[in-house]
Motif scaffolding. Structure first.
Motif, PDB file in Angstrom:
ATOM      1  N   SER A  19       0.853  -1.189  -0.004  1.00 55.04           N
ATOM      2  CA  SER A  19       0.013   0.166  -0.024  1.00 55.04           C
ATOM      3  C   SER A  19       0.922   1.178  -0.050  1.00 55.04           C
ATOM      4  CB  SER A  19      -0.821   0.035   1.241  1.00 55.04           C
ATOM      5  OG  SER A  19      -0.183   0.007   2.498  1.00 55.04           O
ATOM      6  N   ILE A  20       2.136   1.054   0.109  1.00 56.73           N
ATOM      7  CA  ILE A  20       3.128   2.389   0.391  1.00 56.73           C
ATOM      8  C   ILE A  20       3.913   2.399  -0.955  1.00 56.73           C
ATOM      9  CG2 ILE A  20       5.041   3.282   1.660  1.00 56.73           C
ATOM     10  CD1 ILE A  20       4.463   1.594   4.079  1.00 56.73           C
ATOM     11  N   THR A  21       4.402   1.363  -1.495  1.00 53.82           N
ATOM     12  CA  THR A  21       4.899   1.546  -2.808  1.00 53.82           C
ATOM     13  C   THR A  21       4.664   0.477  -3.737  1.00 53.82           C
ATOM     14  OG1 THR A  21       7.159   1.308  -3.770  1.00 53.82           O
ATOM     15  CG2 THR A  21       6.842   0.071  -1.908  1.00 53.82           C
ATOM     16  N   ARG A  22       4.777   0.599  -4.897  1.00 54.70           N
ATOM     17  CA  ARG A  22       4.599  -0.518  -6.156  1.00 54.70           C
ATOM     18  C   ARG A  22       5.767  -1.214  -6.631  1.00 54.70           C
ATOM     19  NH1 ARG A  22      -0.572  -0.745  -8.247  1.00 54.70           N
ATOM     20  NH2 ARG A  22      -1.800   1.275  -7.641  1.00 54.70           N
ATOM     21  N   ASP A  23       7.030  -0.782  -5.708  1.00 53.55           N
ATOM     22  CA  ASP A  23       8.396  -1.424  -6.472  1.00 53.55           C
ATOM     23  C   ASP A  23       8.248  -2.972  -6.043  1.00 53.55           C
ATOM     24  OD1 ASP A  23       9.091   1.145  -6.969  1.00 53.55           O
ATOM     25  OD2 ASP A  23      10.319   1.448  -5.280  1.00 53.55           O
ATOM     26  N   VAL A  24       8.817  -3.483  -7.053  1.00 55.96           N
ATOM     27  CA  VAL A  24       8.930  -5.147  -6.721  1.00 55.96           C
ATOM     28  C   VAL A  24      10.233  -5.640  -6.317  1.00 55.96           C
ATOM     29  CG1 VAL A  24       8.714  -7.460  -7.919  1.00 55.96           C
ATOM     30  CG2 VAL A  24       6.906  -5.585  -8.329  1.00 55.96           C
ATOM     31  N   VAL A  25      10.399  -6.261  -5.465  1.00 59.17           N
ATOM     32  CA  VAL A  25      11.954  -6.583  -4.947  1.00 59.17           C
ATOM     33  C   VAL A  25      12.086  -7.888  -5.491  1.00 59.17           C
ATOM     34  CG1 VAL A  25      13.210  -6.985  -2.936  1.00 59.17           C
ATOM     35  CG2 VAL A  25      11.631  -5.044  -2.839  1.00 59.17           C
ATOM     36  N   PRO A  26      13.093  -8.083  -6.349  1.00 58.95           N
ATOM     37  CA  PRO A  26      13.274  -9.513  -7.079  1.00 58.95           C
ATOM     38  C   PRO A  26      14.077 -10.404  -5.853  1.00 58.95           C
ATOM     39  CG  PRO A  26      15.032  -7.681  -7.529  1.00 58.95           C
ATOM     40  CD  PRO A  26      13.972  -6.891  -6.892  1.00 58.95           C
ATOM     41  N   TYR A  27      13.434 -11.672  -5.940  1.00 56.90           N
ATOM     42  CA  TYR A  27      14.256 -12.455  -5.264  1.00 56.90           C
ATOM     43  C   TYR A  27      15.432 -13.012  -5.617  1.00 56.90           C
ATOM     44  CZ  TYR A  27       9.697 -12.530  -2.390  1.00 56.90           C
ATOM     45  OH  TYR A  27       8.681 -12.323  -1.564  1.00 56.90           O
ATOM     46  N   ILE A  28      16.323 -13.223  -4.935  1.00 53.60           N
ATOM     47  CA  ILE A  28      17.768 -13.874  -5.319  1.00 53.60           C
ATOM     48  C   ILE A  28      17.809 -15.395  -4.845  1.00 53.60           C
ATOM     49  CG2 ILE A  28      20.297 -13.913  -5.252  1.00 53.60           C
ATOM     50  CD1 ILE A  28      19.782 -10.744  -4.800  1.00 53.60           C
ATOM     51  N   ILE A  29      17.691 -16.213  -6.026  1.00 52.65           N
ATOM     52  CA  ILE A  29      17.877 -17.606  -5.556  1.00 52.65           C
ATOM     53  C   ILE A  29      19.266 -17.997  -5.860  1.00 52.65           C
ATOM     54  CG2 ILE A  29      17.141 -19.975  -5.943  1.00 52.65           C
ATOM     55  CD1 ILE A  29      14.324 -18.607  -6.754  1.00 52.65           C
ATOM     56  N   PRO A  30      20.124 -18.281  -4.864  1.00 48.23           N
ATOM     57  CA  PRO A  30      21.694 -18.550  -5.386  1.00 48.23           C
ATOM     58  C   PRO A  30      21.716 -19.871  -6.097  1.00 48.23           C
ATOM     59  CG  PRO A  30      21.100 -18.574  -2.801  1.00 48.23           C
ATOM     60  CD  PRO A  30      19.846 -18.451  -3.584  1.00 48.23           C
ATOM     61  N   ASP A  31      22.842 -19.628  -6.990  1.00 49.97           N
ATOM     62  CA  ASP A  31      23.042 -20.763  -7.904  1.00 49.97           C
ATOM     63  C   ASP A  31      23.862 -21.643  -7.548  1.00 49.97           C
ATOM     64  OD1 ASP A  31      21.855 -19.299 -10.896  1.00 49.97           O
ATOM     65  OD2 ASP A  31      22.893 -17.710  -9.610  1.00 49.97           O
ATOM     66  N   VAL A  32      24.592 -21.353  -6.353  1.00 47.56           N
ATOM     67  CA  VAL A  32      25.404 -22.245  -5.925  1.00 47.56           C
ATOM     68  C   VAL A  32      25.684 -22.036  -4.247  1.00 47.56           C
ATOM     69  CG1 VAL A  32      27.452 -22.450  -7.711  1.00 47.56           C
ATOM     70  CG2 VAL A  32      27.669 -20.721  -6.004  1.00 47.56           C
ATOM     71  N   GLU A  33      25.828 -22.930  -3.776  1.00 48.55           N
ATOM     72  CA  GLU A  33      26.152 -23.060  -2.185  1.00 48.55           C
ATOM     73  C   GLU A  33      27.598 -23.305  -1.624  1.00 48.55           C
ATOM     74  OE1 GLU A  33      23.782 -24.461   2.000  1.00 48.55           O
ATOM     75  OE2 GLU A  33      23.226 -25.038   0.016  1.00 48.55           O
ATOM     76  N   ILE A  34      28.162 -22.569  -0.828  1.00 47.14           N
ATOM     77  CA  ILE A  34      29.483 -22.965  -0.632  1.00 47.14           C
ATOM     78  C   ILE A  34      29.530 -23.141   0.938  1.00 47.14           C
ATOM     79  CG2 ILE A  34      31.867 -22.070  -0.248  1.00 47.14           C
ATOM     80  CD1 ILE A  34      31.324 -19.892  -2.386  1.00 47.14           C
ATOM     81  N   VAL A  35      29.389 -24.369   1.278  1.00 49.04           N
ATOM     82  CA  VAL A  35      29.501 -24.997   2.646  1.00 49.04           C
ATOM     83  C   VAL A  35      30.939 -25.568   3.067  1.00 49.04           C
ATOM     84  CG1 VAL A  35      28.324 -26.609   3.914  1.00 49.04           C
ATOM     85  CG2 VAL A  35      27.213 -25.841   2.130  1.00 49.04           C
ATOM     86  N   TYR A  36      31.082 -25.233   4.399  1.00 51.17           N
ATOM     87  CA  TYR A  36      32.407 -25.578   5.028  1.00 51.17           C
ATOM     88  C   TYR A  36      32.256 -26.954   5.499  1.00 51.17           C
ATOM     89  CZ  TYR A  36      36.559 -25.795   8.432  1.00 51.17           C
ATOM     90  OH  TYR A  36      37.226 -26.099   9.172  1.00 51.17           O
ATOM     91  N   ASP A  37      33.227 -27.791   5.150  1.00 48.70           N
ATOM     92  CA  ASP A  37      33.407 -29.330   5.569  1.00 48.70           C
ATOM     93  C   ASP A  37      34.454 -29.369   6.781  1.00 48.70           C
ATOM     94  OD1 ASP A  37      33.660 -31.919   5.876  1.00 48.70           O
ATOM     95  OD2 ASP A  37      33.690 -32.484   3.931  1.00 48.70           O
ATOM     96  N   GLU A  38      33.946 -29.531   8.060  1.00 53.99           N
ATOM     97  CA  GLU A  38      34.852 -29.501   8.943  1.00 53.99           C
ATOM     98  C   GLU A  38      35.618 -30.710   8.974  1.00 53.99           C
ATOM     99  OE1 GLU A  38      33.008 -29.447  13.058  1.00 53.99           O
ATOM    100  OE2 GLU A  38      31.805 -27.500  12.549  1.00 53.99           O
TER     101      GLU A  38
END
Length: 235
Positions: A19-38
């Motif tokens: 109701s305040i703004t019509r701007d559409v905020v795009p969602y970012i879906i990561p293409d890769v995930e960097i995960v630490y392996d202990e």
């Protein structure tokens, strides 16, 4: 009671900001995930391609290729299209493999960033990654264009891992992003009744062993949206 609560909730707007703004905020879906392996004390790359369809060639068309009773025109049509389909499948797999190799190379160069956070971003050129993985720099640029990585520090554009730098008095290379972060920190911590001029900021960097021209300080101050010292002064 519960019924009254449900009725009240059903009248509420689930997106009150609309109701305040019509701007559409795009969602970012990561293409890769960097995960630490202990266990391995290293980072693993997970390609997030769940949305990509799994392509295969229909059994029907594969059988048609081996059907000797098929007329020449139909056989040519099926052969040509199966060949195109195989090329597409291989191209998608090659793209996936290239992205994985590039991200693994980025991890090698940006280990301090992944271990300690954005303040430890290292200067990195695409040519360095190109040389490391044995690909053309243009291929590296296309591989990272518009793609994002999810890390323990948040989601970052892959292009953001490539940055230039300057050299400190000790010979250590400092990424420009770290210089901008430090500049913002100086301004945030300044005495607002006596704000730092560009010359003052330049002198502080000099005291920390980093030589910057006044115009460089002014340039990054403007990029960060920080007004001049005169406009920052509070009475």
């Amino acid at each position: 009671n519960v019924k009254a609560a449900v009725e009240e909730i059903s009248r509420l707007n689930p997106k009150p900001g609309a109701s305040i703004t019509r701007d559409v905020v795009p969602y970012i879906i990561p293409d890769v995930e960097i995960v630490y392996d202990e266990k391995a004390d290293d980072y693993q790359v997970i390609i997030r391609d769940e949305r990509a369809p799994h392509l295969t060639i229909s059994r029907l068309y594969r059988k048609m290729l081996h059907n000797r009773q098929l007329d020449a025109k139909t056989r040519e049509f099926v052969t040509r299209n199966v060949r195109s389909a195989r090329w597409l499948i291989e191209a998608i797999e090659q793209r996936r493999s290239t992205l994985s190799r590039v991200v693994r190379s980025i991890i090698k160069f940006q280990r301090p960033f992944l271990d300690h956070g954005p303040d430890h971003l290292q200067p990195l050129k695409m040519q360095q990654v190109a040389d490391d993985v044995g690909l053309h720099v243009g291929t590296i640029s296309r591989a990272v264009d518009g793609k994002y990585a999810e890390t323990s520090w948040g989601i970052f554009a892959l292009r953001g891992f490539f940055t230039g730098g300057t050299e400190s008095a000790t010979g250590e290379t400092v990424a420009w992003d770290n210089v901008r972060t430090r500049l913002k920190q100086m301004v945030d911590e300044e005495d607002k009744k006596n704000p730092l001029s560009d010359e003052d900021i330049m002198a502080r960097f000099q005291a920390e062993g980093i030589t910057l021209a006044r115009r460089t300080v002014a340039k990054y101050r403007k990029i960060l949206g920080i007004p001049s010292s005169r406009r920052r002064k509070q009475f």
